[in-house]
Design a protein around this motif. Structure first.
Motif, PDB file in Angstrom:
ATOM      1  N   ALA A   1      14.197 -36.970  41.017  1.00  0.00           N
ATOM      2  CA  ALA A   1      13.406 -37.265  42.221  1.00  0.00           C
ATOM      3  C   ALA A   1      12.803 -38.665  42.133  1.00  0.00           C
ATOM      4  O   ALA A   1      12.736 -39.393  43.129  1.00  0.00           O
ATOM      5  CB  ALA A   1      12.310 -36.222  42.380  1.00  0.00           C
ATOM      6  N   LYS A   2      12.367 -39.061  40.936  1.00  0.00           N
ATOM      7  CA  LYS A   2      11.814 -40.405  40.747  1.00  0.00           C
ATOM      8  C   LYS A   2      12.878 -41.467  41.005  1.00  0.00           C
ATOM      9  O   LYS A   2      12.611 -42.506  41.631  1.00  0.00           O
ATOM     10  CB  LYS A   2      11.273 -40.531  39.321  1.00  0.00           C
ATOM     11  CG  LYS A   2      10.565 -41.844  39.039  1.00  0.00           C
ATOM     12  CD  LYS A   2       9.976 -41.849  37.627  1.00  0.00           C
ATOM     13  CE  LYS A   2       9.249 -43.172  37.349  1.00  0.00           C
ATOM     14  NZ  LYS A   2       8.690 -43.190  35.977  1.00  0.00           N
TER      15      LYS A   2
ATOM     16  N   ASP B   1       8.670 -32.706  47.606  1.00  0.00           N
ATOM     17  CA  ASP B   1       7.298 -32.704  47.089  1.00  0.00           C
ATOM     18  C   ASP B   1       6.954 -34.031  46.420  1.00  0.00           C
ATOM     19  O   ASP B   1       5.781 -34.422  46.357  1.00  0.00           O
ATOM     20  CB  ASP B   1       7.101 -31.562  46.091  1.00  0.00           C
ATOM     21  CG  ASP B   1       7.054 -30.191  46.777  1.00  0.00           C
ATOM     22  OD1 ASP B   1       6.945 -30.158  48.018  1.00  0.00           O
ATOM     23  OD2 ASP B   1       7.156 -29.175  46.068  1.00  0.00           O
ATOM     24  N   ALA B   2       7.973 -34.718  45.910  1.00  0.00           N
ATOM     25  CA  ALA B   2       7.756 -36.022  45.267  1.00  0.00           C
ATOM     26  C   ALA B   2       7.741 -37.168  46.274  1.00  0.00           C
ATOM     27  O   ALA B   2       7.631 -38.331  45.887  1.00  0.00           O
ATOM     28  CB  ALA B   2       8.841 -36.268  44.215  1.00  0.00           C
TER      29      ALA B   2
ATOM     30  N   GLN C   1      12.897 -28.518  34.991  1.00  0.00           N
ATOM     31  CA  GLN C   1      11.771 -29.145  35.688  1.00  0.00           C
ATOM     32  C   GLN C   1      11.676 -30.629  35.345  1.00  0.00           C
ATOM     33  O   GLN C   1      11.451 -31.470  36.222  1.00  0.00           O
ATOM     34  CB  GLN C   1      10.479 -28.425  35.324  1.00  0.00           C
ATOM     35  CG  GLN C   1      10.381 -27.016  35.869  1.00  0.00           C
ATOM     36  CD  GLN C   1       9.141 -26.285  35.376  1.00  0.00           C
ATOM     37  OE1 GLN C   1       8.251 -26.888  34.786  1.00  0.00           O
ATOM     38  NE2 GLN C   1       9.098 -24.976  35.578  1.00  0.00           N
ATOM     39  N   VAL C   2      11.857 -30.962  34.070  1.00  0.00           N
ATOM     40  CA  VAL C   2      11.795 -32.360  33.645  1.00  0.00           C
ATOM     41  C   VAL C   2      12.949 -33.162  34.256  1.00  0.00           C
ATOM     42  O   VAL C   2      12.763 -34.264  34.782  1.00  0.00           O
ATOM     43  CB  VAL C   2      11.827 -32.454  32.109  1.00  0.00           C
ATOM     44  CG1 VAL C   2      11.913 -33.912  31.659  1.00  0.00           C
ATOM     45  CG2 VAL C   2      10.597 -31.791  31.510  1.00  0.00           C
TER      46      VAL C   2
ATOM     47  N   VAL D   1      11.719 -29.935  45.089  1.00  0.00           N
ATOM     48  CA  VAL D   1      11.151 -30.840  44.087  1.00  0.00           C
ATOM     49  C   VAL D   1      11.197 -32.278  44.614  1.00  0.00           C
ATOM     50  O   VAL D   1      10.230 -33.042  44.485  1.00  0.00           O
ATOM     51  CB  VAL D   1      11.910 -30.725  42.750  1.00  0.00           C
ATOM     52  CG1 VAL D   1      11.430 -31.791  41.765  1.00  0.00           C
ATOM     53  CG2 VAL D   1      11.720 -29.345  42.143  1.00  0.00           C
TER      54      VAL D   1
ATOM     55  N   ALA E   1      12.488 -33.627  38.085  1.00  0.00           N
ATOM     56  CA  ALA E   1      11.440 -34.618  38.377  1.00  0.00           C
ATOM     57  C   ALA E   1      11.958 -36.038  38.140  1.00  0.00           C
ATOM     58  O   ALA E   1      11.661 -36.963  38.910  1.00  0.00           O
ATOM     59  CB  ALA E   1      10.217 -34.340  37.512  1.00  0.00           C
ATOM     60  N   SER E   2      12.747 -36.229  37.080  1.00  0.00           N
ATOM     61  CA  SER E   2      13.306 -37.559  36.804  1.00  0.00           C
ATOM     62  C   SER E   2      14.295 -37.967  37.889  1.00  0.00           C
ATOM     63  O   SER E   2      14.325 -39.133  38.312  1.00  0.00           O
ATOM     64  CB  SER E   2      14.006 -37.543  35.434  1.00  0.00           C
ATOM     65  OG  SER E   2      13.090 -37.262  34.394  1.00  0.00           O
TER      66      SER E   2
END
Length: 396
Positions: free
Chosen positions: A317-318, A359-360, A310-311, A356, A314-315
């Motif tokens: 996606a950023k 969603d971001a 998950q971490v 993911v 998310a990174s």
């Protein structure tokens, strides 16, 4: 006595005939299972050769044919259940090959679409440059009109002063005030020109339009005899300030737009950010971009991201949101196991990370996903690391 012998011969003959029929019936071949019939049908279909010749399908197509052979052998040996089992496995292998062929075709269509977009972009840029040129010309004409109107008003007031000495001092003061207003309009126009150098009309539309509205209001006020110099000057000053705000908003976006026109520099920037976020061992340089490896993102057989996954997702996606011009290719992988099952699991993993990203705020149209199963293990026999996602940031 003769009749008894004839009767005995007849009975023996009937028993022999019944035994023969029983043996024939017991050795007859059972009906061919429908699973084998279906496998033979799809392997003999005209499009089977296309599946065979598609990139990456050879192994699965060959296994499908092998299963057809062993299924036929089992059927010929009257082992119908085993024939069915082998036929089903062969059908799964063929469908896997067909799925890989479709993924390859989808990727080819995507590449073709990207090529068309690349061909259209220069035309769009040319139109944008022509529009900016016209905007500058209109601004210059507006400045000329404003200065002409100012000169005309000043001349009118000077004529009134000459015809009436009693109002000479007031006229002189008014002329000076209008001259000061002229400088304020010059400052507003200079601020507008500066904003246009960073395409504020494109990158800061709201602020630029607000400034233009206030500037036009100042022009209208100056044309009215009832307006005071203070009121006109204030409106011009506000327009100048708003153009300055538009410049400040547009400048970083304009610089980013220019940077996007240098693919090599953008790829280098992505590589630097990726290494800083994920570490150099998990950042691989690609011909047209950077590959980021999200190792140990899933538990065995699962396509739900674990805590570490998950971490990492998310990174990633950023990073995708920061480099908005990059195409994103998300590839799912698994540890060793059942090839057919792992192919489906890896595809589901890729779709999980795609969600993911969307969603971001990452546009879905930028993303392509594929599941590559247990092929190409990156970490040898380290099973947990091979339960991973690899994201390619591609800037053509």
């Amino acid at each position: 006595m003769l009749k008894q012998n004839s009767l005995r011969f007849l009975i023996i003959s009937m028993l022999s005939l019944g035994l023969g029929l029983s043996l024939v019936s017991g050795c007859s071949t059972p009906p061919k299972p429908k699973e084998l019939t279906e496998l033979e049908r799809i392997l003999q279909a005209p499009d089977a050769l296309e599946v065979r010749d598609a990139p990456g399908t050879e192994k699965y197509y060959r296994e499908a044919r092998q299963y057809r052979r062993v299924s036929r052998k089992a059927y010929e040996d009257n082992d119908v259940e085993r024939a069915k089992e082998y036929a089903l496995l062969g059908t799964l292998r063929y469908r896997t090959a067909a799925a890989i062929k479709k993924q390859s075709e989808d990727k080819a269509r995507l590449d073709e679409a990207n090529a068309l977009v690349a061909a259209v972009n220069p035309e769009i840029q040319t139109l944008s440059e022509e529009r900016n040129k016209l905007v500058k010309e209109v601004a210059a004409l507006e400045m000329q009109v404003a200065r002409a109107r100012n000169a005309r008003e000043q001349a009118k007031r000077m004529q009134q002063a000459q015809s009436n000495n009693s109002f000479q001092r007031n006229t002189a003061d008014s002329t000076g005030a209008m001259a000061a207003i002229g400088y304020k309009f010059d400052a507003a126009n200079e601020a507008r020109e500066k904003a246009l150098t960073v395409k504020a009309d494109e990158f800061a539309i709201e602020e630029f339009n607000a400034a233009t509205t206030r500037y036009n209001a100042a022009v209208v006020l100056r044309s009215k005899d009832s307006s005071s110099a203070l009121e006109v000057g204030r409106a011009a000053d506000e327009a100048t300030a708003l153009y300055g705000k538009a410049y400040a908003v547009a400048k970083p976006l304009h610089e980013e737009s220019i940077a996007m026109q240098n693919p090599d520099a953008r790829r280098a920037a992505i590589r630097t950010d990726a290494q800083s976020t994920f570490g150099a061992p998990f950042t691989v340089v690609e011909p047209l971009g950077v590959r980021v490896v999200l190792a140990m993102s899933f538990d065995k057989g699962s396509w739900t991201l674990n805590a570490d996954g998950q971490v990492l997702a998310a990174s990633a996606a950023k990073l995708a949101d920061k480099y908005k011009e990059a195409e994103l290719i998300i590839e799912g992988y698994t540890r060793k196991g059942d090839p057919t099952e792992n192919l489906g699991v890896s595809a589901s993993r890729a779709r999980t990370v795609r969600k993911v990203f969307t969603d971001a705020g990452v546009k879905d149209s930028r993303i392509t996903t594929s599941g590559l199963g247990q092929e190409n293990p990156r970490f040898g026999d380290d099973a947990s690391k091979n339960d991973r996602i690899e994201v390619i940031f591609r800037i053509p």
